[in-house]
Design a protein around this motif. Structure first.
Motif, PDB file in Angstrom:
ATOM      1  N   ASP A 118     -41.820 -45.987  18.129  1.00  0.00           N
ATOM      2  CA  ASP A 118     -42.884 -46.101  19.127  1.00  0.00           C
ATOM      3  C   ASP A 118     -42.495 -47.072  20.232  1.00  0.00           C
ATOM      4  OD1 ASP A 118     -44.540 -44.298  17.888  1.00  0.00           O
ATOM      5  OD2 ASP A 118     -45.668 -45.811  16.773  1.00  0.00           O
ATOM      6  N   GLU A 119     -41.881 -48.195  19.844  1.00  0.00           N
ATOM      7  CA  GLU A 119     -41.460 -49.163  20.851  1.00  0.00           C
ATOM      8  C   GLU A 119     -40.365 -48.582  21.741  1.00  0.00           C
ATOM      9  OE1 GLU A 119     -40.549 -53.007  19.340  1.00  0.00           O
ATOM     10  OE2 GLU A 119     -42.409 -53.176  18.190  1.00  0.00           O
TER      11      GLU A 119
ATOM     12  N   ARG B 257     -40.011 -45.469  22.538  1.00  0.00           N
ATOM     13  CA  ARG B 257     -40.667 -44.528  23.437  1.00  0.00           C
ATOM     14  C   ARG B 257     -41.334 -45.268  24.599  1.00  0.00           C
ATOM     15  NH1 ARG B 257     -43.836 -42.594  19.926  1.00  0.00           N
ATOM     16  NH2 ARG B 257     -42.372 -41.072  19.097  1.00  0.00           N
ATOM     17  N   GLN B 258     -41.984 -46.386  24.292  1.00  0.00           N
ATOM     18  CA  GLN B 258     -42.649 -47.154  25.338  1.00  0.00           C
ATOM     19  C   GLN B 258     -41.636 -47.761  26.312  1.00  0.00           C
ATOM     20  OE1 GLN B 258     -45.013 -49.933  23.077  1.00  0.00           O
ATOM     21  NE2 GLN B 258     -46.779 -48.551  23.020  1.00  0.00           N
ATOM     22  N   GLU B 259     -40.547 -48.310  25.759  1.00  0.00           N
ATOM     23  CA  GLU B 259     -39.536 -48.913  26.633  1.00  0.00           C
ATOM     24  C   GLU B 259     -38.902 -47.876  27.545  1.00  0.00           C
ATOM     25  OE1 GLU B 259     -36.821 -51.993  25.402  1.00  0.00           O
ATOM     26  OE2 GLU B 259     -37.767 -52.032  23.409  1.00  0.00           O
TER      27      GLU B 259
ATOM     28  N   ASP C 265     -41.242 -47.135  30.342  1.00  0.00           N
ATOM     29  CA  ASP C 265     -41.246 -48.207  31.336  1.00  0.00           C
ATOM     30  C   ASP C 265     -39.999 -48.159  32.216  1.00  0.00           C
ATOM     31  OD1 ASP C 265     -43.662 -49.134  30.524  1.00  0.00           O
ATOM     32  OD2 ASP C 265     -42.892 -50.829  29.377  1.00  0.00           O
TER      33      ASP C 265
ATOM     34  N   GLY D  33     -48.886 -44.482  30.926  1.00  0.00           N
ATOM     35  CA  GLY D  33     -48.768 -45.090  29.608  1.00  0.00           C
ATOM     36  C   GLY D  33     -49.973 -44.813  28.736  1.00  0.00           C
ATOM     37  N   GLN D  34     -49.822 -45.076  27.438  1.00  0.00           N
ATOM     38  CA  GLN D  34     -50.930 -44.966  26.490  1.00  0.00           C
ATOM     39  C   GLN D  34     -51.077 -46.295  25.759  1.00  0.00           C
ATOM     40  OE1 GLN D  34     -50.983 -42.747  22.541  1.00  0.00           O
ATOM     41  NE2 GLN D  34     -52.271 -41.391  23.769  1.00  0.00           N
TER      42      GLN D  34
ATOM     43  N   ASP E 274     -51.849 -51.786  19.946  1.00  0.00           N
ATOM     44  CA  ASP E 274     -51.202 -52.747  20.837  1.00  0.00           C
ATOM     45  C   ASP E 274     -52.034 -54.017  20.970  1.00  0.00           C
ATOM     46  OD1 ASP E 274     -49.030 -50.974  21.685  1.00  0.00           O
ATOM     47  OD2 ASP E 274     -50.602 -49.829  22.688  1.00  0.00           O
TER      48      ASP E 274
ATOM     49  N   SER F 273     -45.934 -52.253  26.316  1.00  0.00           N
ATOM     50  CA  SER F 273     -45.569 -51.494  27.508  1.00  0.00           C
ATOM     51  C   SER F 273     -46.141 -52.175  28.747  1.00  0.00           C
ATOM     52  CB  SER F 273     -46.120 -50.071  27.409  1.00  0.00           C
ATOM     53  OG  SER F 273     -47.537 -50.088  27.436  1.00  0.00           O
TER      54      SER F 273
END
Length: 304
Positions: free
Chosen positions: A76-77, A79-81, A84, A91-92, A140, A282
């Motif tokens: 998940d991290e 995917r967020q990075e 960004d 973003g979610q 988050d 994120s």
């Protein structure tokens, strides 16, 4: 092993109920059972203790779950990075709250500034449940209220906390109640009143029960419920009295009841924002965190 097997295992391990897990995953229960059996065969150890229809995670399963939680958290991290780095604003944010009544105004104001950010929302009634969500990387950010003795709580390593607002807690009585004409009351004056309350275990219920014990009585609960709207309706119908925090009064100004400040003892709770310091936030989550802090700062400036 593949990610689908591990996702299925994670869901079964969290729920410890095959039927509920199959329903959550939207798959047939025999297919889920077969997947778990294949995973156990591949690993060479059982992951659950089975007693009839009941299953419980065993020592092998707990070890695997710990690593699976870490694995999916890392994915998940990542995917967020990547999102960004790509410069996207779509973003979610996974957000848990104890005061869902504030969400329409809070999220509406934020999405005026960031219309493409989406949210996954959770309503948690206890500090422990929210903390577990944070530790597992399921959310988050979390807007929560710790017990009063933990206002300056030392969160365990890896969890961050910032206070947002000290909100008053009032007593609500029916319009025809003998105390309805008062400007304020002492809590001891309602020691013999019937109370309508949230269910035991709810953080607000535990706090208000503590206020009552502080002045020498245990509230006589005649109705318990999960929904604050229903509880207020029962008070409006003259069936008892209840507690209500300031933000709930603000979100429901047309109460068919009388809201009374409590002069003694001083009844309030501390709301705060929590997050995992070891969890990648994120850009969208960081922006929302800053927005929440500013939003509650403005709320605190408002007149009660």
């Amino acid at each position: 092993m593949n990610l689908l097997q591990l996702k299925y295992f994670q869901t079964v391990a969290r729920l410890e109920h095959m039927t509920q897990a199959a329903r959550t995953l939207s798959i047939a229960q025999p297919s889920l059972s077969q997947t778990i059996a294949h995973l156990e065969d591949e690993l060479g150890v059982p992951l659950f203790e089975r007693q009839g229809k009941h299953i419980r995670l065993n020592a092998f399963g707990r070890v695997l779950l710990r690593h699976v939680e870490h694995l999916f958290g890392e994915l998940d991290e990542a995917r967020q990075e990547l999102a960004d780095l790509a410069g996207t604003e779509h973003g979610q944010i996974a957000l848990s709250v104890i005061v869902p009544q504030i969400l329409p105004e809070l999220l509406g104001a934020f999405q005026e500034l960031h219309p493409h950010v989406s949210f996954r929302l959770f309503h948690q009634r206890t500090l422990q449940a929210a903390q577990q969500q944070l530790e597992r990387g399921e959310i988050d950010l979390c807007i929560i209220s710790p017990p009063l003795e933990q206002e300056n709580t030392d969160w365990q390593e890896g969890l961050g906390w910032i206070p947002l607002l000290s909100e008053e807690i009032y007593l609500v009585v029916p319009l025809g109640h003998p105390l309805a004409g008062r400007k304020s009351i002492h809590l001891s004056e309602v020691a013999h009143e019937p109370f309508i309350s949230l269910k035991a275990g709810d953080s607000l219920r535990e706090l208000t029960d503590r206020f009552c014990r502080q002045v020498g009585f245990t509230p006589r609960i005649v109705f318990e419920g999960d929904e604050t709207e229903t509880i207020r309706g029962l008070v409006g119908a003259g069936l008892g009295v209840t507690f209500i925090p300031r933000l709930m009064v603000r979100s429901a100004p047309q109460l068919a009841a009388r809201v009374l400040p409590i002069a003694e003892p001083h009844c309030q709770r501390q709301l705060g924002l929590a997050w995992r310091t070891t969890h990648y936030l994120s850009q969208a989550a960081q922006q929302f965190r800053a927005f929440v802090i500013q939003y509650f700062h403005q709320l605190e400036q408002e007149s009660p």
